[in-house]
Design a protein around this motif. Sequence first.
Motif, PDB file in Angstrom:
ATOM      1  N   LEU A   3       0.870  -1.168   0.000  1.00  7.56           N
ATOM      2  CA  LEU A   3       0.000   0.000   0.000  1.00  7.56           C
ATOM      3  C   LEU A   3       0.909   1.220   0.000  1.00  7.56           C
ATOM      4  O   LEU A   3       1.884   1.274   0.752  1.00  7.56           O
ATOM      5  CB  LEU A   3      -0.867  -0.032   1.260  1.00  7.56           C
ATOM      6  N   VAL A   4       0.637   2.171  -0.864  1.00  5.06           N
ATOM      7  CA  VAL A   4       1.454   3.379  -0.943  1.00  5.06           C
ATOM      8  C   VAL A   4       0.594   4.572  -0.568  1.00  5.06           C
ATOM      9  O   VAL A   4      -0.480   4.773  -1.123  1.00  5.06           O
ATOM     10  CB  VAL A   4       2.044   3.579  -2.358  1.00  5.06           C
ATOM     11  N   GLY A   5       1.084   5.328   0.395  1.00  3.67           N
ATOM     12  CA  GLY A   5       0.411   6.540   0.839  1.00  3.67           C
ATOM     13  C   GLY A   5       1.433   7.516   1.364  1.00  3.67           C
ATOM     14  O   GLY A   5       2.406   7.101   2.006  1.00  3.67           O
ATOM     15  N   ASP A   6       1.255   8.776   1.086  1.00  4.96           N
ATOM     16  CA  ASP A   6       2.208   9.805   1.514  1.00  4.96           C
ATOM     17  C   ASP A   6       3.630   9.463   1.091  1.00  4.96           C
ATOM     18  O   ASP A   6       4.576   9.603   1.862  1.00  4.96           O
ATOM     19  CB  ASP A   6       2.143  10.023   3.027  1.00  4.96           C
ATOM     20  N   GLU A   7       3.757   8.932  -0.131  1.00  7.46           N
ATOM     21  CA  GLU A   7       5.043   8.597  -0.747  1.00  7.46           C
ATOM     22  C   GLU A   7       5.837   7.560   0.045  1.00  7.46           C
ATOM     23  O   GLU A   7       7.056   7.500  -0.016  1.00  7.46           O
ATOM     24  CB  GLU A   7       5.877   9.860  -0.957  1.00  7.46           C
ATOM     25  N   ARG A   8       5.162   6.707   0.796  1.00 10.39           N
ATOM     26  CA  ARG A   8       5.814   5.631   1.549  1.00 10.39           C
ATOM     27  C   ARG A   8       5.099   4.321   1.269  1.00 10.39           C
ATOM     28  O   ARG A   8       3.875   4.293   1.158  1.00 10.39           O
ATOM     29  CB  ARG A   8       5.779   5.953   3.039  1.00 10.39           C
ATOM     30  N   ARG A   9       5.863   3.257   1.140  1.00  9.39           N
ATOM     31  CA  ARG A   9       5.286   1.920   0.922  1.00  9.39           C
ATOM     32  C   ARG A   9       5.076   1.222   2.264  1.00  9.39           C
ATOM     33  O   ARG A   9       5.922   1.285   3.144  1.00  9.39           O
ATOM     34  CB  ARG A   9       6.209   1.062   0.068  1.00  9.39           C
ATOM     35  N   TRP A  10       3.935   0.550   2.351  1.00 12.49           N
ATOM     36  CA  TRP A  10       3.567  -0.199   3.551  1.00 12.49           C
ATOM     37  C   TRP A  10       3.175  -1.607   3.148  1.00 12.49           C
ATOM     38  O   TRP A  10       2.716  -1.811   2.029  1.00 12.49           O
ATOM     39  CB  TRP A  10       2.371   0.467   4.237  1.00 12.49           C
ATOM     40  N   PRO A  11       3.294  -2.584   4.059  1.00 14.89           N
ATOM     41  CA  PRO A  11       2.784  -3.919   3.730  1.00 14.89           C
ATOM     42  C   PRO A  11       1.267  -3.871   3.570  1.00 14.89           C
ATOM     43  O   PRO A  11       0.598  -3.034   4.171  1.00 14.89           O
ATOM     44  CB  PRO A  11       3.188  -4.774   4.933  1.00 14.89           C
ATOM     45  N   ALA A  12       0.746  -4.751   2.751  1.00 16.82           N
ATOM     46  CA  ALA A  12      -0.703  -4.855   2.575  1.00 16.82           C
ATOM     47  C   ALA A  12      -1.257  -5.659   3.747  1.00 16.82           C
ATOM     48  O   ALA A  12      -1.070  -6.867   3.819  1.00 16.82           O
ATOM     49  CB  ALA A  12      -1.025  -5.545   1.248  1.00 16.82           C
ATOM     50  N   VAL A  13      -1.895  -4.987   4.679  1.00 19.21           N
ATOM     51  CA  VAL A  13      -2.476  -5.651   5.852  1.00 19.21           C
ATOM     52  C   VAL A  13      -3.927  -5.977   5.509  1.00 19.21           C
ATOM     53  O   VAL A  13      -4.727  -5.085   5.227  1.00 19.21           O
ATOM     54  CB  VAL A  13      -2.388  -4.763   7.109  1.00 19.21           C
ATOM     55  N   LEU A  14      -4.236  -7.280   5.522  1.00 26.14           N
ATOM     56  CA  LEU A  14      -5.539  -7.757   5.067  1.00 26.14           C
ATOM     57  C   LEU A  14      -6.398  -8.222   6.231  1.00 26.14           C
ATOM     58  O   LEU A  14      -5.916  -8.910   7.121  1.00 26.14           O
ATOM     59  CB  LEU A  14      -5.353  -8.927   4.098  1.00 26.14           C
ATOM     60  N   VAL A  15      -7.660  -7.839   6.203  1.00 26.77           N
ATOM     61  CA  VAL A  15      -8.634  -8.347   7.168  1.00 26.77           C
ATOM     62  C   VAL A  15      -9.890  -8.752   6.407  1.00 26.77           C
ATOM     63  O   VAL A  15     -10.195  -8.196   5.351  1.00 26.77           O
ATOM     64  CB  VAL A  15      -8.989  -7.305   8.264  1.00 26.77           C
TER      65      VAL A  15
END
Length: 169
Positions: free
Chosen positions: A43-55
Motif C-alpha cells: 500500500l502506498v500513501g504519503d510517498e511511503r510503501r507499507w505492507p498490505a495488511v488484510l482483514v
Amino acid sequence: MIETVEAAMHQDFHKVRHGTAPRPGPPGQLTVIVDEEDRPLALVGDERRWPAVLVHPDTTLAEVLADDWLMDLVLQGLPAVLGWSDDALAGLVPAGALLDKVASAYNGPAAAVTNPLGQPLDVELPGDPSPAPAALVMCRTCGALNRVDKASPAEPPCRNGHRLDPDFG
C-alpha cells in the motif's frame, strides 16, 4: 449493532500492477500494488510503501482496534487496512476512520462496556473470532508470495525455505 470492516470500507483507491510503471492516482488517494493475480502486495500513501495488511470484511472494528500489532502499524503511519474476501480486494478502511473510532471510545460509547464505576467489563463476543490480520509480502530473492502475520517469527523464512527478503513493490 456491531460495526464491521465491510461497513467502514470504501473504494477510493488506485490499483497498480507490481512491476509496471506506476501511474499516480489523484492527490491524496492511496495506491494498492497488486501481483499478476490481483493479490495486494503493498500500500502506498504519503510517498511511503507499507505492507498490505488484510482483514476479512466480516471482522468487527472492535476486533481490529483490539489488535495491538495492527494498531501499532496504524500509529506508525499505515494509511489503511485492506478488506480481503474470497481472494479479492473488497475495499479499504482508512487509518483515520480507525483512529476516529479509538477517539470516540473515550467520549461516550465506551460506557456500554464499562461498569457504573467506569471500570472495563470483560466482554466476550459471540461466534468464532475472525482470523488475525495478515500482510502478503513478496520475496525479493525468489518472487514467492508469503503470508506474514503477528504470529510469524521476527524474521520469518520464505515459503521456499530461505530467509525472507521483503519486497514491498
